[in-house]
Write a protein that holds these residues in place. Structure first.
Motif, short mmCIF file in Angstrom:
data_model
loop_
_atom_site.label_atom_id
_atom_site.label_comp_id
_atom_site.label_asym_id
_atom_site.label_seq_id
_atom_site.Cartn_x
_atom_site.Cartn_y
_atom_site.Cartn_z
N ARG A 27 0.90 -1.32 0.01
CA ARG A 27 0.05 0.10 -0.01
C ARG A 27 0.71 1.19 0.05
O ARG A 27 0.72 2.35 -0.97
N GLU A 28 1.80 1.29 0.68
CA GLU A 28 2.86 2.47 0.92
C GLU A 28 3.26 2.59 -0.39
O GLU A 28 3.77 3.66 -1.10
N ILE A 29 3.80 1.54 -1.16
CA ILE A 29 4.52 1.67 -2.36
C ILE A 29 3.44 2.18 -3.64
O ILE A 29 4.03 2.92 -4.39
N ALA A 30 2.23 1.84 -3.42
CA ALA A 30 1.39 2.02 -4.56
C ALA A 30 0.94 3.53 -4.29
O ALA A 30 0.96 4.25 -5.21
N ALA A 31 0.63 4.00 -3.00
CA ALA A 31 0.59 5.32 -2.84
C ALA A 31 1.66 6.27 -3.16
O ALA A 31 1.51 7.40 -3.58
N GLU A 32 2.85 5.93 -2.94
CA GLU A 32 4.25 6.50 -3.15
C GLU A 32 4.32 6.96 -4.75
O GLU A 32 4.88 7.87 -5.22
N THR A 33 4.07 5.69 -5.76
CA THR A 33 4.42 5.65 -7.06
C THR A 33 3.23 5.93 -7.84
O THR A 33 3.42 6.44 -9.12
#
Length: 126
Positions: A27-33
């Motif tokens: 989820r963090e990666i999806a939000a960041e990218t």
């Protein structure tokens, strides 16, 4: 009229780098990218493998433990009291899976220290 697919603007290389080089969750990666969560999960499972939460906790626990028996022995600098009369302690474990062997040996060393022994013999049989 056909429904138009969503168009996303993200760097797949950056997504893969974050998955492989960081401990961030999907989820963090999806939000960041800006990459869709499902795509992050797809690539994450290819890169990290399919690891469920319980196995992840086991892996983290193993990583936090000393890497070798020598490190475990050097970690404790306590001065044990020697038992009188040449006490002999025999502890054996049979049919231990190789992944659990280091943990079992550490338990044996801990038991020997608790009894005040300063020397032990460890034997590995086939």
């Amino acid at each position: 009229m056909a429904k138009k697919s969503k168009q996303y603007d993200y760097d797949l290389g950056e997504v893969k780098r974050l998955i492989g080089e960081t401990d961030k969750n999907y989820r963090e990666i999806a939000a960041e990218t800006g990459c869709p969560y499902a795509s992050v999960v797809y690539h994450g499972r290819k890169i990290r493998g399919r690891v469920n939460r319980m196995r992840q906790e086991e892996i983290q626990a193993e990583q936090q433990q000393p890497q070798s028996l020598l490190a475990l022995a050097q970690e404790t600098q306590e001065e044990p009291t020697v038992l009188s009369g040449g006490t002999t302690l025999s502890i054996s474990r049979n049919e231990i899976h190789i992944q659990n062997a280091e943990q079992e040996a550490a338990k044996m060393i801990k038991a020997a220290r608790a009894m005040g022994l300063t020397k032990i013999n460890i034997t590995i049989d086939r």
